[in-house]
Design a protein around this motif. Structure first.
Motif, mmCIF file in Angstrom:
data_model
loop_
_atom_site.group_PDB
_atom_site.id
_atom_site.type_symbol
_atom_site.label_atom_id
_atom_site.label_comp_id
_atom_site.label_asym_id
_atom_site.label_seq_id
_atom_site.Cartn_x
_atom_site.Cartn_y
_atom_site.Cartn_z
ATOM 1 N N ALA A 96 1.479 -2.930 9.160
ATOM 2 C CA ALA A 96 2.319 -1.719 9.150
ATOM 3 C C ALA A 96 3.171 -1.748 10.414
ATOM 4 O O ALA A 96 2.768 -2.333 11.430
ATOM 5 N N GLN A 112 -3.341 -3.589 10.078
ATOM 6 C CA GLN A 112 -4.149 -2.463 9.590
ATOM 7 C C GLN A 112 -5.477 -2.930 9.001
ATOM 8 O O GLN A 112 -6.471 -2.216 9.053
ATOM 9 N N GLU A 171 -2.924 -7.181 6.478
ATOM 10 C CA GLU A 171 -2.074 -6.114 5.951
ATOM 11 C C GLU A 171 -1.410 -5.455 7.159
ATOM 12 O O GLU A 171 -2.087 -4.962 8.065
ATOM 13 N N GLY A 198 4.905 -5.627 13.883
ATOM 14 C CA GLY A 198 3.865 -5.003 13.081
ATOM 15 C C GLY A 198 2.514 -4.968 13.775
ATOM 16 O O GLY A 198 2.236 -5.752 14.683
ATOM 17 N N ASP A 245 4.132 -6.524 5.176
ATOM 18 C CA ASP A 245 3.589 -5.285 4.631
ATOM 19 C C ASP A 245 3.479 -5.404 3.110
ATOM 20 O O ASP A 245 3.785 -6.445 2.521
ATOM 21 N N ARG A 246 3.080 -4.311 2.464
ATOM 22 C CA ARG A 246 2.855 -4.355 1.014
ATOM 23 C C ARG A 246 4.147 -4.584 0.232
ATOM 24 O O ARG A 246 4.112 -5.046 -0.906
#
Length: 281
Positions: free
Chosen positions: A132, A147, A130, A144, A171-172
């Motif tokens: 960020a 996380q 994941e 990035g 990312d999400r």
């Protein structure tokens, strides 16, 4: 090497093979070991041997020089800021093409050919990473930081195969990012609670003075690394930070070794001498 010396080498390796049986070792693969044909072959044989003698190797790789080469061939500007590749969406697209379409599949095919089935994946597969954006996103763009690492997919694969992880993720919202491969290896080792994390590089190890090859720091604690981290420049800094990350997550030992030396992986794991820099809790 005489027959006697061959036997001595095997006997020297035996207690290490016994100690490491069933243990997970995360290997950050990069540098000359990834570019030189003989070193690529030696690395593949070494990793296959680790699997055969009962270790669980997990490979994490980047591909900086190859990405740069392809960007230049496509007429794209190559820029770095504080060691990170300045990345717009087109740069990230090329990086993922090179990492997954070429390098990852090359490593997997080589391991398969030497006798152990391998499976290639990236941070996107099984939501492994994941991501960020990094803090200085204005300077570096689509770079990035990891996380969270969800190791379920890795544990499933590692039971029967050698996982080969490319350092890319999203990312999400599904935005893709460049990810530093040293950071990825450190975070994967931490999440897996690996016994060892090993970083292949193009120097002897952590040098107190990068200009002096006789200034190798052969052993350091996390506390000693953190105290000096601010003064470390270049590519060694993310490697040392990754060692700290790995041990912070429960990895027992982290090693920075010279990947230009053939079979450096085996020398570090299975001989009394050891090589490079070892970081301990």
């Amino acid at each position: 090497m005489t027959e006697h010396a061959n036997v001595e080498t095997l006997l020297e390796a035996l207690p290490y093979i016994r100690e490491f049986h069933g243990r997970t070792v995360v290997i950050k693969y990069g540098g000359s070991a990834m570019r030189d044909e003989e070193l690529r072959e030696a690395f593949a044989r070494d990793v296959v041997l680790l699997k055969y003698v009962g270790l669980n190797p997990v490979i994490v790789h980047g591909g900086g020089p190859e990405i740069t080469s392809y960007m230049e061939r496509l007429g794209m500007e190559v820029r770095f800021h504080e060691g990170l590749r300045v990345s717009d969406p087109e740069t990230v697209e090329v990086a993922k093409m090179v990492l997954l379409g070429k390098l990852n599949s090359d490593i997997v095919l080589r391991l398969n050919r030497h006798g152990q089935p391998a499976v290639g994946l990236s941070g996107d597969d099984g939501s492994l990473f994941e991501i960020a954006p990094v803090a200085n996103v204005e300077e570096v763009g689509m770079v990035g930081s990891i996380q969270r690492v969800d190791v379920d997919v890795l544990n499933h694969i590692a039971a029967d195969y050698i996982p080969v992880v490319a350092s890319a993720g999203a990312d999400r919202e599904g935005n893709s990012y460049n990810v530093n491969a040293d950071e990825a290896a450190g975070k994967v080792a931490a999440a897996l609670g690996a016994h060892k994390a090993i970083f292949l590089t193009d120097v002897e190890g952590w040098l107190e003075d990068p200009e002096r090859h006789d200034s190798l720091i052969s052993r350091a604690t996390v506390e000693e690394v953190e105290a000096k981290l601010g003064s470390v420049a270049g590519g060694m800094r993310p490697k040392l930070q990754a060692c700290v990350d790995a041990i912070g997550g429960g990895t027992q030992y982290a090693h920075i070794i010279d990947g230009r030396q053939p079979h450096s992986l085996l020398l570090e794991l299975f001989t009394d001498a050891g090589i490079g820099t070892m970081v301990t809790p």
